[in-house]
Design an enzyme around this catalytic site. Structure first.
Site, PDB file in Angstrom:
ATOM      1  N   ASP A   1       2.119   2.133   3.412  1.00 31.40           N
ATOM      2  CA  ASP A   1       3.110   1.200   3.972  1.00 31.40           C
ATOM      3  C   ASP A   1       4.512   1.647   3.602  1.00 31.40           C
ATOM      4  O   ASP A   1       5.438   1.593   4.412  1.00 31.40           O
ATOM      5  CB  ASP A   1       2.955  -0.213   3.397  1.00 31.40           C
ATOM      6  CG  ASP A   1       1.547  -0.720   3.433  1.00 31.40           C
ATOM      7  OD1 ASP A   1       0.836  -0.409   4.385  1.00 31.40           O
ATOM      8  OD2 ASP A   1       1.167  -1.447   2.491  1.00 31.40           O
TER       9      ASP A   1
ATOM     10  N   HIS B   1       0.867  -1.176   0.000  1.00 30.07           N
ATOM     11  CA  HIS B   1       0.000   0.000   0.000  1.00 30.07           C
ATOM     12  C   HIS B   1       0.907   1.231   0.000  1.00 30.07           C
ATOM     13  O   HIS B   1       2.036   1.175   0.492  1.00 30.07           O
ATOM     14  CB  HIS B   1      -0.853   0.089   1.269  1.00 30.07           C
ATOM     15  CG  HIS B   1      -1.901  -0.961   1.417  1.00 30.07           C
ATOM     16  ND1 HIS B   1      -1.645  -2.188   1.968  1.00 30.07           N
ATOM     17  CD2 HIS B   1      -3.229  -0.938   1.138  1.00 30.07           C
ATOM     18  CE1 HIS B   1      -2.768  -2.889   2.019  1.00 30.07           C
ATOM     19  NE2 HIS B   1      -3.744  -2.162   1.514  1.00 30.07           N
TER      20      HIS B   1
END
Length: 449
Positions: free
Chosen positions: A116, A113
């Site tokens: 992340d 993501h």
């Protein structure tokens, strides 16, 4: 391994050499406590290398962002990039450790993501720039290591702005913000030659109908997804666009409940030829299905895309995201994958997290490597099931009458309801059931293990 010049990490794992294939006779030693017993990436399975049949991926979020917290307890992992220091420098440190884990496991792919990989900043433009900066680092590390990107995705659920959803939010400004975030991640995924882009709904659903206009929200979600597909073609991205079905959690009811629901949504918005599904075992269970059911249905509907490999705790009613360890369950899932023609551009992404008490860095190595080995063993079981052919022969025999001229004529519209009724009455048809032999087939499956 080539390190990014922005950071010079100290060793994080006690392992220094990649986990090797040693076969079923492997005996652990102090120098080599762990090895693959079944995952021989170059072994041919139904004419393809095992690595290409499985296409393993390590996910960024659970592995490097997860901190061991749960609804009743604070962080337990205490990774050095979780708190303190410059956020971008910590992101680079995290990237170093991530690619070191990929090297040790010899996983060919990873997934992420945006939040992340790179920290959120004060503005959307700065946040997007952070991701592009970290993507520069990814690009260099990918070139140096040969690791590829299975898919990227945008986190449209963690921040409070998304508490009422992203695409389905009652505020058009939130819709636009989410669109900008997805555009950036899709373009980064394209630049990194990602094989897929995933849209995980997160909060695309509702808590109560008392404050929800469902028809309006579904229309918004359909428009959002069409915008993504339009931009995919505009920039020349050749990867698959995937939706990940999930019935509940965090919202009480998700619009992407299961494969059947997603297919109906895609058909309604003219997207059934553009979008496929990324399936997860835990989500299938929460929807009241098995993993293999969702895979088989997706294949039947032509929308199978990729897999998230994890498991749920059958005593708990939420998404526990544990590493897979049930051979028969994974073999059943991979049998349906093979029956459908294989994993294609998708892969087996370990969307799984360590348990709260597994706090050592090496636990990441053990969890991934042993799960990879289990999946490899399950693939070999699934191969036996395909090659033996007994299961498929039984299914073909069970439906054989539909392959006769009469059966085909019925399906092709050659008979009206009235004609079928007259024929049945005239012939005095009294069909008698035949055994489906479920117990025999379950015994047969056990014999392959």
């Amino acid at each position: 391994m080539t390190q990014d010049p922005a950071s010079t990490p100290a060793p994080y794992f006690s392992f220094s050499k990649p986990i090797a294939f040693r076969g079923t006779g492997f005996v652990p030693t102090a120098d080599e406590p762990l090895a693959y017993r079944y995952y021989d990436k170059n072994r041919l399975v139904l004419g393809k290398r095992m690595e290409d049949q499985l296409r393993f991926a390590t996910c960024y979020w659970h592995s490097f962002v997860g901190n061991g917290s749960d609804p009743f307890g604070d962080a337990s992992f205490l990774r050095p990039w979780h708190t303190g220091g410059d956020p971008l420098q910590m992101a680079l440190r995290k990237a170093d450790v991530a690619f070191e884990l990929f090297r040790l496991l010899d996983t060919p792919f990873f997934t992420f993501h945006d939040r992340d990989a790179a920290p959120e900043a004060a503005t959307l433009a700065e946040s997007n720039a952070h991701l592009r900066l970290v993507a520069d680092v990814f690009e260099r590390k990918m070139e140096a290591t040969g690791v590829r990107l299975l898919w990227g995705t945008a986190n449209l659920f963690s921040h409070r702005r998304y508490m009422a959803g992203a695409a389905t939010n009652p505020d058009p400004e939130v819709f636009s913000y989410a669109a900008a975030q997805v555009k950036n991640v899709l373009e980064v995924t394209h630049r990194l030659q990602g094989h897929n882009y995933v849209l995980w709904g997160g909060r695309e659903g509702y808590e109560t109908l008392l404050n929800t206009d469902m028809k309006r929200e579904l229309a918004q979600l359909g428009r959002f997804l069409n915008l993504v597909v339009e931009h995919k073609h505009k920039i020349g991205f050749t990867g698959q666009i995937l939706i990940e079905p999930k019935p509940a959690e965090p919202t009480k009811h998700q619009y992407d409940y299961d494969v059947g629901t997603v297919y109906g949504f895609l058909k309604a918005h003219g997207l059934d030829k553009e979008v496929k599904v990324n399936l997860e075992q835990n989500h299938a269970l929460l929807a009241g299905h098995t993993f293999e059911h969702e895979i088989a249905l997706a294949n039947a509907l032509g929308i199978f895309g990729s897999l998230d490999m994890n498991r749920g705790d059958e005593m708990l009613g939420w998404d526990t995201d544990q590493f897979p360890n049930n051979l028969q369950q994974v073999a059943a899932a991979l049998y349906e994958v093979l029956r459908g023609g294989g994993i294609g551009q998708g892969g087996l992404n370990f969307d799984a997290k360590l348990r709260r008490q597994s706090i050592d860095p090496d636990d990441l190595v053990w969890a991934h490597a042993t799960s990879m080995d289990l999946c490899a063993r399950a693939l070999l079981v699934a191969e036996k099931m395909v090659l033996d052919g007994a299961l498929q022969q039984h299914v073909a025999q069970r439906y054989r009458a539909w392959d006769t001229p009469r059966g085909r004529t019925i399906l092709e519209g050659g008979h009206s309801l009235e004609a079928l009724a007259l024929e049945a009455e005239a012939e005095g048809i009294d069909p008698q059931p035949r055994s489906a032999r479920q117990e025999r087939l379950e015994h047969l499956v056990s014999s392959y293990l």
